[in-house]
Design an enzyme around this catalytic site. Sequence first.
Site, short mmCIF file in Angstrom:
data_model
loop_
_atom_site.label_atom_id
_atom_site.label_comp_id
_atom_site.label_asym_id
_atom_site.label_seq_id
_atom_site.Cartn_x
_atom_site.Cartn_y
_atom_site.Cartn_z
N ASP A 13 20.57 -43.92 -106.44
CA ASP A 13 18.98 -43.37 -107.11
C ASP A 13 18.80 -44.04 -108.29
OD1 ASP A 13 19.14 -42.17 -104.47
OD2 ASP A 13 20.24 -40.51 -105.57
N LYS A 16 18.62 -49.70 -108.06
CA LYS A 16 18.58 -51.24 -107.62
C LYS A 16 18.24 -52.09 -107.17
CE LYS A 16 22.45 -49.05 -105.99
NZ LYS A 16 22.42 -46.74 -106.39
N GLY A 17 17.63 -51.39 -106.22
CA GLY A 17 16.46 -51.86 -104.83
C GLY A 17 15.54 -52.95 -105.63
N ASN A 38 22.44 -43.51 -95.57
CA ASN A 38 22.64 -42.79 -96.96
C ASN A 38 21.71 -43.43 -97.75
OD1 ASN A 38 25.25 -44.51 -96.93
ND2 ASN A 38 26.57 -43.67 -97.79
N GLY A 40 19.34 -45.57 -99.58
CA GLY A 40 17.57 -45.72 -99.62
C GLY A 40 16.63 -46.76 -100.31
N HIS A 41 16.50 -47.47 -100.54
CA HIS A 41 16.01 -48.10 -101.97
C HIS A 41 13.83 -48.37 -101.38
CE1 HIS A 41 19.72 -49.49 -102.08
NE2 HIS A 41 19.35 -50.85 -101.74
N GLN A 223 24.80 -45.91 -103.49
CA GLN A 223 25.02 -45.11 -104.29
C GLN A 223 25.47 -45.48 -105.64
OE1 GLN A 223 26.99 -45.52 -100.68
NE2 GLN A 223 25.12 -44.71 -100.28
N GLY A 413 13.28 -50.76 -117.04
CA GLY A 413 12.01 -50.16 -116.03
C GLY A 413 11.53 -49.51 -117.10
P1 IMP Z 1 27.43 -39.20 -97.39
O1 IMP Z 1 27.54 -40.42 -98.00
O2 IMP Z 1 26.19 -38.68 -97.21
O3 IMP Z 1 28.57 -38.80 -96.45
O4 IMP Z 1 26.81 -38.23 -99.12
C1 IMP Z 1 28.59 -37.69 -99.72
C2 IMP Z 1 27.63 -37.82 -101.10
O5 IMP Z 1 27.14 -39.17 -101.74
C3 IMP Z 1 26.23 -36.79 -101.21
O6 IMP Z 1 26.97 -36.20 -102.32
C4 IMP Z 1 24.91 -37.15 -101.27
O7 IMP Z 1 23.80 -36.88 -101.84
C5 IMP Z 1 25.81 -38.85 -102.11
N1 IMP Z 1 25.07 -39.79 -101.77
C6 IMP Z 1 25.00 -40.41 -100.34
N2 IMP Z 1 24.34 -41.73 -100.58
C7 IMP Z 1 23.36 -41.61 -101.93
C8 IMP Z 1 22.75 -42.71 -102.37
O8 IMP Z 1 22.12 -43.57 -102.34
N3 IMP Z 1 21.95 -41.78 -103.37
C9 IMP Z 1 22.26 -40.54 -104.29
N4 IMP Z 1 23.60 -40.04 -103.58
C10 IMP Z 1 24.31 -40.23 -102.50
#
Ligand code: IMP
Length: 436
Positions: A13, A16-17, A38, A40-41, A223, A413
């Site tokens: 978070d 990056k997007g 998982n 999101g941008h 991530q 930014g």
């Molecule tokens: P998963 O990737 O859904 O298996 O989640 C595993 C861990 O990574 C959790 O703590 C999520 O909140 C975190 N996580 C997964 N994707 C993101 C992301 O894009 N941004 C922030 N945290 C993420």
Amino acid sequence: MPGLVIVGAQWGDEGKGKVVDLLAEQADAVIRFQGGNNAGHTIVRDGETFKFHLIPSGILHSGKQCVIGNGVVVDPRVLISEIDGLRRGGVDLSGLRVSANAHLIMPYHLLLDQAGEARLGKREIGTTKRGIGPAYADKASRLGIRVQDLLDEKILRQKIAAAMEPKAPLLRDFVKDPSLDLHQMTEDHRAYGDRLAPYIADTPPLAWEALDKGRLVVFEGAQGTLLDIDHGTYPFVTSSNTLAGAACAGAGVGPKSIDEVWGIAKAYSTRVGAGPFPTELDDEMGARLREAGHEFGTTTGRARRCGWLDLVALRYAVRINGLTGLVLTKLDVLTGIDPLAVATEYSGPEGARFASFPYHQSVLHHVRGETVELPGWDEDISRARSLDDLPANARAYIAFIEEQLGIPVVTVGVGPGREEIIWTNAADELREAAAA
Ligand code: IMP
């Protein structure tokens, strides 16, 4: 010009997007190399907000080659709905490609993710429940179903049956779930295959071609460093390698194709989900950062945990990714906070001190960031377009980070809009080389 990898330097978070979207203007291709929906941008462009979970951020540049690499796990329903949404918005998708070798997130992966978290109870990881972990687990178990399998009904049916068979005990609570019916699942996925067929490709050659021509290729990570399955805060991590090194395997290029590695970090820290967070502020300051930075997840809407900038973790990110530059985002969120604090080391039980990131889980769970104070600023910085436009204390904050990390800050930014960014000399050099 070169292969440029963009990775999150914290817990995801980091913004990056927006950076990838801006760099995409000069790039021949943008390639995502790991993770799935998982991520999101959010990109704000001409007042319009676009949200992506799978499609690389460069897609808003007409015809730009945007590749979902083999290292990504793809939920075909999500991909199709993003394609439909962008098409409705009049976005040109002719450059979109999906690796035939990328693995699929299947309906049973979503159920297993939910069930796994429920089983852990209070010890849950706080996953996004998008099926990411179970999909990567099947990939490693050689039970994965790949994008190319969507195009062959016989293979698809066999592979779904083989993948589901060992999961029967875990899926017992869901036996009546219609999404698990083999016949229906096969039919649905064949239909997804038809929808996605125009985009399915052998993707590594797309990167090779652009790199051979000396053009800029951006490898877009998802991530962040501390969520890496090997080097992050295991087990509170995601299920892929989020580090720059993963760009090679996840896109199909060799390490010599990577020339620059930029880490993206907020001017403070956030984390979603459970796990250690040494600079967490569980107080009014934390709430203030959350409000000012709109720290609520793009994917799950969850409130993010907030804290001071953690330079111990960032020094680790520099080493483990081989960062050549830092993109500092959301500096504007700190406006009006005085003094600011940044952690330069950790303290642990019995007076222990740590200058570097502890490898041991039990240690990591008990350390706290030891901060130094830096003076803040009150001026609105959103119109700054060069470092010289910033108040002296904001420049000093950036200089302190550079000194601690030993790498230059390449962009800063100063607001959510696309134009609200400072490109420093280091970034200009890269952009000019790309345009040449
Ligand atoms: P998963 O990737 O859904 O298996 O989640 C595993 C861990 O990574 C959790 O703590 C999520 O909140 C975190 N996580 C997964 N994707 C993101 C992301 O894009 N941004 C922030 N945290 C993420």
